[in-house]
Design a protein around this motif. Structure first.
Motif, short mmCIF file in Angstrom:
data_model
loop_
_atom_site.label_atom_id
_atom_site.label_comp_id
_atom_site.label_asym_id
_atom_site.label_seq_id
_atom_site.Cartn_x
_atom_site.Cartn_y
_atom_site.Cartn_z
N LEU A 193 81.27 -30.12 -13.04
CA LEU A 193 80.24 -31.17 -12.96
C LEU A 193 80.67 -32.27 -12.00
N ARG A 194 81.95 -32.66 -12.10
CA ARG A 194 82.44 -33.74 -11.25
C ARG A 194 82.42 -33.32 -9.78
N CYS A 195 82.70 -32.06 -9.52
CA CYS A 195 82.61 -31.55 -8.14
C CYS A 195 81.15 -31.58 -7.67
N ALA A 196 80.25 -31.15 -8.55
CA ALA A 196 78.83 -31.11 -8.18
C ALA A 196 78.32 -32.51 -7.84
N ASN A 197 78.82 -33.51 -8.55
CA ASN A 197 78.36 -34.89 -8.34
C ASN A 197 79.20 -35.61 -7.28
N ALA A 198 79.97 -34.85 -6.52
CA ALA A 198 80.76 -35.38 -5.41
C ALA A 198 81.77 -36.43 -5.87
N LEU A 199 82.20 -36.33 -7.13
CA LEU A 199 83.26 -37.22 -7.59
C LEU A 199 84.64 -36.61 -7.32
N GLU A 200 84.66 -35.34 -6.93
CA GLU A 200 85.91 -34.67 -6.60
C GLU A 200 85.74 -33.90 -5.29
N HIS A 235 79.33 -33.18 0.65
CA HIS A 235 80.66 -33.53 1.17
C HIS A 235 81.19 -34.73 0.40
N ALA A 236 82.08 -34.48 -0.54
CA ALA A 236 82.57 -35.56 -1.40
C ALA A 236 83.38 -36.59 -0.61
N SER A 237 84.00 -36.14 0.49
CA SER A 237 84.87 -37.05 1.23
C SER A 237 84.07 -37.95 2.17
N ASP A 238 82.79 -37.65 2.35
CA ASP A 238 81.95 -38.51 3.18
C ASP A 238 81.10 -39.40 2.26
N PRO A 239 81.41 -40.70 2.21
CA PRO A 239 80.74 -41.58 1.25
C PRO A 239 79.22 -41.52 1.32
N SER A 257 77.23 -38.98 2.33
CA SER A 257 76.75 -37.73 1.76
C SER A 257 76.89 -37.76 0.25
N ALA A 258 78.03 -38.29 -0.22
CA ALA A 258 78.27 -38.34 -1.66
C ALA A 258 77.22 -39.21 -2.35
N ARG A 259 76.91 -40.36 -1.74
CA ARG A 259 75.92 -41.25 -2.35
C ARG A 259 74.54 -40.62 -2.36
N ALA A 260 74.20 -39.94 -1.27
CA ALA A 260 72.87 -39.30 -1.19
C ALA A 260 72.71 -38.29 -2.32
N VAL A 261 73.80 -37.56 -2.61
CA VAL A 261 73.76 -36.57 -3.68
C VAL A 261 73.62 -37.26 -5.03
N ARG A 262 74.45 -38.27 -5.25
CA ARG A 262 74.50 -38.91 -6.58
C ARG A 262 73.19 -39.61 -6.91
N GLN A 263 72.49 -40.09 -5.88
CA GLN A 263 71.22 -40.75 -6.15
C GLN A 263 70.17 -39.79 -6.69
N ARG A 264 70.33 -38.50 -6.34
CA ARG A 264 69.34 -37.51 -6.78
C ARG A 264 69.83 -36.71 -7.98
N MET A 265 71.05 -37.02 -8.45
CA MET A 265 71.67 -36.25 -9.52
C MET A 265 72.15 -37.22 -10.59
N GLY A 266 71.52 -37.22 -11.76
CA GLY A 266 71.96 -38.12 -12.82
C GLY A 266 73.16 -37.55 -13.54
N MET A 267 74.05 -38.43 -14.02
CA MET A 267 75.21 -37.92 -14.75
C MET A 267 75.40 -38.72 -16.04
N VAL A 268 75.65 -37.97 -17.10
CA VAL A 268 75.90 -38.59 -18.41
C VAL A 268 77.31 -38.19 -18.84
#
Lengths: 287, 219
Positions: free
Chosen positions: A61-68, A83-87, A89-100
């Motif tokens: 899950l953490r990989c999917a949400n670009a936290l790893e 791309h988790a290492s590109d802030p 790209s990571a933000r664009a993903v996280r905005q569309r993916m909720g995490m609990v």
């Protein structure tokens, strides 16, 4: 994978998957958390990840949400590589993916309302009024309208987790990730959180749920993936995993949890009091 | 003992001016040393060594040397060897700000580090930038947590301003010691000085105690 793969029968299987995990590997030092793991999630589908602790479910899950960052393979979300290492790209993903998260991780210095509104207000740049209107609507949805002005510390674990779900929904995500959302809860508040999650699933939300709640996986999940030691050992519809699995390790894991396969299920299914035993069927959301 | 308290009553306006100067110095120093401490803390937390190392050197120097030496150094060494001539007031404030900023930076840094990684992940998970997570999630919680420590530094600072009397800044200590020299009424003047410091310092110390109680529970 083991057994026949009835791909054609998967929910939303007709169109391209919203999340495609392709042969990813993740290591922490010498520990391999995930090895060559592939997984697809279709739109509208509820995928449950089960398996022993430390088997890599949460890491996925953490990989999917670009936290790893990944040590191999790639992840495609809505057709684009993460791309988790590109802030950016990571933000664009996280905005569309909720995490609990397992431990809720609400913001303790903010009221419940601000906790839910802060995403739309800071990330989507909604004005304060619009962000708070959206937050109020979501709090009503998780049955916590009366707690809007409270701080998280004043809430029970179950209530905090419902706020956390509302906070994630406030970004209007295309996909929701749940990382053991009920593992840190008192048994009596597990049901109210599972009810909210089931209601979300019924609305057609795409969800990936890491859980030890086998009842939930069996009853709400459309597709179940079994992890062990950083690998996927089996995947299939709940019926296959919980009733007809031929994989010894899956059987072993389920029996450790007190799940005894077909016989128990048959007994439960024929019992008229079954519904009352399952917390997700209780009307607890507005309690 | 033959006591004559008239020296105190006759000099009340001067004591008053000295007390005001002490308060002013403390406020001016803290107003500058809070942003100063934050900047140093952010620098030390930076992953870039070129940013972190100088801040570390600065903090460790000012924390580990006496304030009186720092004030002397600014007062005598800067003009003599670097051709920088500051007023006594500016010298006093510069010395105090460098010193208190260093202590504040350690306080802020400890507060920021104490916020668990899960809060960062929760902020990032809703799409915030790291700067947004720091500004809206981590820093507000960190500041609340370190408020008692910050208040303790304030009380120390309030008393430490007395050291600037050595470079003739007319704070309460300087004024008191001057009146003592003029009048030779050592007991009366020093007692009055102690009483004034105590009257100003005690409520502050009590306030710190209250803050400790109020913010003891972090979450």
């Amino acid at each position: 994978m083991t057994g026949p793969e009835p791909k054609q029968r998967r929910v939303g299987g007709a169109s391209a998957p919203i999340l495609a995990i392709e042969r990813i590997t993740k290591r922490y030092g010498t520990l391999t958390a995930l090895e060559d793991v592939s997984l697809t999630v279709n739109r509208g589908e509820v995928v449950c990840l089960i398996g022993p602790s430390g088997s890599g479910k949460s890491t996925l899950l953490r990989c999917a949400n670009a936290l790893e960052t990944l040590d191999g393979g790639r992840i495609l979300f809505e057709g684009r590589e993460v791309h988790a290492s590109d802030p950016k790209s990571a933000r664009a993903v996280r905005q569309r993916m909720g995490m609990v998260f397992q431990n809720f991780e609400l913001f303790p210095h903010l009221t419940v309302l601000r906790n839910v509104a802060i995403g739309p207000a800071t990330v989507l740049r909604l004005d304060r009024g619009a962000a708070e209107r959206r937050a109020r609507a979501l709090l009503a949805k998780v049955g916590l309208s009366d707690k809007a002005a409270a701080h998280p510390a004043a809430l029970s674990g179950g209530q905090q987790q419902r706020v956390a779900i509302a906070r994630a929904l406030a970004m209007e995500p295309a996909l929701m990730l749940f990382d053991e959302p009920t593992s840190a809860l008192d048994p009596e508040t597990v049901g109210e959180v599972l009810s909210v999650m089931k209601a979300l699933a019924d609305e057609g939300m795409t969800m990936v749920v890491v859980t030890h709640e086998m009842d939930f996986a069996r009853r709400v999940g459309d597709w179940v993936v079994v992890f062990d030691k950083g690998r996927v050992i089996e995947e299939g519809p709940p019926k296959q995993i919980f009733e007809t699995t031929t994989v010894a390790r899956t059987r072993e894991f389920l029996s450790h949890l007190g799940w005894h396969g077909e016989s128990t299920l048959d007994t439960a299914a024929s019992s008229s009091s079954e519904a009352a035993q399952h917390p997700i069927d209780k009307e607890e959301v507005d309690r | 003992m033959n006591l004559d308290w008239s020296v105190v009553w006759n000099n009340l306006p001067r004591f008053w001016d000295g007390a005001l100067m002490t308060i002013w110095l403390s406020i001016a120093t803290m107003v500058l040393a809070i942003p100063g401490g934050l900047i140093l803390a952010f620098m030390r937390l930076s992953r870039m060594r070129l940013v972190a190392k100088p801040a570390t050197a600065f903090v460790e120097f000012f924390r580990a040397t006496p304030l009186i030496l720092q004030i002397y150094w600014v007062y005598y060494v800067l003009p003599a060897y670097f051709d920088v001539q500051l007023s006594q007031m500016a010298t006093a404030i510069l010395g105090l700000v460098c010193n208190i900023s260093s202590f504040n930076s350690e306080t802020f840094r400890a507060g920021i580090i104490s916020i668990r990684l899960g809060q960062w992940n929760a902020g990032r998970a809703i799409g915030m930038t790291d700067a947004q997570v720091m500004g809206r999630i981590v820093l507000p919680q960190a500041l609340m947590r370190v408020l008692p420590a910050l208040a303790s530094t304030w009380v120390s600072l309030f008393k430490d301003t007395s050291l600037v009397s050595i470079i003739s800044v007319a704070d309460l200590s300087y004024v008191s010691l001057k009146i003592r020299t003029e009048s030779f009424r050592i007991f009366e003047v020093l007692t009055a000085m102690a009483a004034i410091y105590w009257l100003m310092g005690y409520p502050q110390a009590k306030l710190v105690d209250w803050l400790h109680r109020r913010y003891k529970v972090a979450e």
